[in-house]
Design a protein around this motif. Structure first.
Motif, mmCIF file in Angstrom:
data_model
loop_
_atom_site.group_PDB
_atom_site.id
_atom_site.type_symbol
_atom_site.label_atom_id
_atom_site.label_comp_id
_atom_site.label_asym_id
_atom_site.label_seq_id
_atom_site.Cartn_x
_atom_site.Cartn_y
_atom_site.Cartn_z
ATOM 1 N N GLU A 64 -0.392 1.286 7.611
ATOM 2 C CA GLU A 64 -0.597 0.124 6.945
ATOM 3 C C GLU A 64 0.248 0.474 5.382
ATOM 4 O O GLU A 64 0.066 -0.544 4.697
ATOM 5 C CB GLU A 64 -1.855 -0.137 6.495
ATOM 6 N N SER A 65 0.904 1.637 5.235
ATOM 7 C CA SER A 65 1.328 1.814 4.181
ATOM 8 C C SER A 65 3.020 1.397 4.203
ATOM 9 O O SER A 65 3.688 2.010 5.154
ATOM 10 C CB SER A 65 1.110 3.050 3.727
ATOM 11 N N GLN A 66 3.387 0.938 3.064
ATOM 12 C CA GLN A 66 5.020 0.724 3.022
ATOM 13 C C GLN A 66 5.590 1.714 2.344
ATOM 14 O O GLN A 66 6.970 2.144 2.921
ATOM 15 C CB GLN A 66 5.301 -0.412 2.422
ATOM 16 N N LYS A 94 -2.628 -1.179 -3.882
ATOM 17 C CA LYS A 94 -3.664 -0.222 -3.042
ATOM 18 C C LYS A 94 -2.716 1.068 -2.876
ATOM 19 O O LYS A 94 -1.795 1.248 -2.576
ATOM 20 C CB LYS A 94 -4.022 -0.812 -1.734
ATOM 21 N N SER A 95 -3.654 2.057 -3.088
ATOM 22 C CA SER A 95 -3.012 3.559 -2.969
ATOM 23 C C SER A 95 -3.921 4.593 -2.425
ATOM 24 O O SER A 95 -5.237 4.245 -2.462
ATOM 25 C CB SER A 95 -2.606 4.214 -4.404
ATOM 26 N N LYS A 129 9.866 2.410 7.250
ATOM 27 C CA LYS A 129 8.968 2.924 5.974
ATOM 28 C C LYS A 129 10.108 3.314 4.937
ATOM 29 O O LYS A 129 10.964 3.713 5.246
ATOM 30 C CB LYS A 129 8.225 4.237 6.237
ATOM 31 N N SER A 148 -0.355 8.316 -7.298
ATOM 32 C CA SER A 148 -1.225 7.543 -6.736
ATOM 33 C C SER A 148 -1.801 6.449 -7.679
ATOM 34 O O SER A 148 -1.904 5.515 -7.631
ATOM 35 C CB SER A 148 -2.191 8.399 -5.946
ATOM 36 N N GLN A 150 0.864 -1.257 0.106
ATOM 37 C CA GLN A 150 -0.223 -0.014 -0.071
ATOM 38 C C GLN A 150 0.950 1.327 -0.053
ATOM 39 O O GLN A 150 1.838 1.246 0.708
ATOM 40 C CB GLN A 150 -0.809 0.223 0.993
ATOM 41 N N ALA A 151 0.494 2.321 -0.763
ATOM 42 C CA ALA A 151 1.207 3.396 -0.828
ATOM 43 C C ALA A 151 0.486 4.667 -0.473
ATOM 44 O O ALA A 151 -0.938 4.534 -0.756
ATOM 45 C CB ALA A 151 1.618 3.689 -2.201
ATOM 46 N N PHE A 152 1.100 5.507 0.439
ATOM 47 C CA PHE A 152 0.227 6.898 0.548
ATOM 48 C C PHE A 152 0.922 7.934 0.179
ATOM 49 O O PHE A 152 2.226 8.171 0.041
ATOM 50 C CB PHE A 152 0.418 7.172 2.114
ATOM 51 N N LEU A 179 5.584 5.886 1.708
ATOM 52 C CA LEU A 179 4.808 7.259 1.929
ATOM 53 C C LEU A 179 5.744 8.286 0.747
ATOM 54 O O LEU A 179 7.034 8.349 1.179
ATOM 55 C CB LEU A 179 5.256 7.592 3.275
#
Length: 389
Positions: free
Chosen positions: A173-175, A98-99, A208, A89, A25-27, A177
């Motif tokens: 939960e994002s790997q 997932k983004s 991260k 994103s 997951q990316a933020f 950022l």
């Protein structure tokens, strides 16, 4: 230049994951623009438009209008999702991740343009978008931006409209950022500092991948640049930090760090490798990533790498190429690839985007890598990948 064998191995690696979403997951944050991709008309020929080919030709034309005034016809090729965070994103999502995108994409209602975002992107909008006219030429682009909607876009404003506990959960939960487009958000330093103080530090995680992208710092002062570089370095306590920039941005950061005016013609720039090494040594980060139009350079504590890219002879779009490069690079990091492979992944994602006019999915990325491999094989009299049984 990567070897054909390197490209083949990357293709095989991606083939194993293309059918299912990645467990990543990316933020991304915190901008948002509506982009008009445009061409400038030089003259009409038999009811067809003849466009200015280069920025140099266009600037010469504008210079000749001094004291006389004039008019330039623009043709809009497309209106699309803009801003580094939304484009990045969207590319993450196209590549199977997932983004989550927190940015300026319409408030209180989402702007219709951003309803085109990939369904795997969770859009969290806290302001109205800016607007950009991207004038594209064969040798680059000129972006004209309206930033009025960002005047009151501060970290306090974002917090007021957000549930901090939910935001921390998303980030936790994002790997990856990604904090991008510092130059075009007037309060970007405040936002990045607030994000560190109120979200990253309370989580207490130190695993991260952080990606930062400043964009063109021309409007910023030397003091502002010094402050944000120190701020980026402070994120290193919580994970591995990569700062990405194009060649123009790297040269301007070098000028700023050395106390030179951005536009001074008296300053002779050193080779890009020296520029990058100087910037890297002025910070405390894991990796500096510089991506000119034809290659990528990276700088780490004990090594500096330079890898040539593949020329796209007939680009369909240029605006957003750097964001797609960042996405491919980050995907390589998440898969545990070595640095050189991450660089190639980035250039392949960018090249596929520029070639096809849209962010690549995994199949597009594999197809681009195969075409690149075939070209390399032909140069070295090796059987092309696409013809092997």
């Amino acid at each position: 230049m990567p070897t054909s064998a390197t490209l083949v191995s990357l293709c095989k690696r991606l083939e194993t994951v293309k059918e299912s979403p990645h467990p990543f997951q990316a933020f991304t944050g915190f901008d948002g623009f509506i982009d008009k991709i445009q061409k400038a008309v030089r003259r009409k020929q038999e009811q067809k438009n003849n466009f200015f080919g280069t920025i140099k030709d266009f600037s010469k034309h504008l210079g000749n209008l001094g004291g006389r005034s004039g008019q330039v016809e623009l043709v809009t090729l497309k209106t699309k999702i803009g801003g580094n965070a939304p484009i990045l994103s969207n590319t993450f999502a196209n590549l199977g991740m997932k983004s989550i995108c927190l940015g300026a994409m319409g408030y209180p209602d989402l702007h219709p343009t951003f309803k085109q975002m990939h369904p795997h992107v969770e859009v969290v909008s806290r302001a109205n978008p800016g607007e950009s006219q991207a004038l594209e030429f064969d040798d680059g682009k000129i972006i004209l931006s309206e930033l009025g909607s960002f005047k009151e876009y501060t970290w306090s404003n974002i917090k007021l409209k957000s549930d901090l506990a939910k935001l921390r959960k998303m980030v936790g939960e994002s790997q990856v950022l990604a904090l991008v487009d510092w130059a075009n958000l007037p309060q970007a330093t405040d936002i990045w500092q607030g994000f560190l103080d109120d979200v990253i530090r309370p989580l207490g995680m130190r695993n991260k991948f952080f990606l930062f992208d400043l964009c063109d710092p021309s409007k910023k002062s030397t003091q502002e640049i010094d402050i944000v570089l120190d701020l980026i370095s402070s994120y290193s306590y919580y994970g591995k930090v990569t700062l990405g920039m194009n060649e123009n941005e790297a040269n301007k950061i070098w000028r700023s760090l050395n106390g030179f005016d951005f536009d001074s013609m008296e300053v002779k720039l050193p080779p890009l490798k020296e520029v990058g090494s100087f910037i890297y040594n002025a910070m405390s980060i894991d990796t500096l990533l510089i991506h000119p139009t034809n290659r990528t350079l990276t700088f780490q504590k004990n090594e500096a790498l330079e890898i040539m890219g593949r020329l796209v002879t007939e680009p369909k779009v240029l605006t957003g190429g750097g964001d797609n490069l960042n996405a491919g690079y980050c995907l390589g990091l998440l898969h545990g690839l070595d640095l050189s492979h991450c660089m190639v992944m980035g250039m392949a994602a960018s090249g596929a985007y520029i070639q096809n006019g849209k962010s690549p999915d995994m199949r597009d990325l594999i197809s681009y890598l195969k075409a690149w491999s075939d070209e390399m094989a032909l140069e070295n009299d090796v059987i092309p990948l696409s013809t092997k049984p």
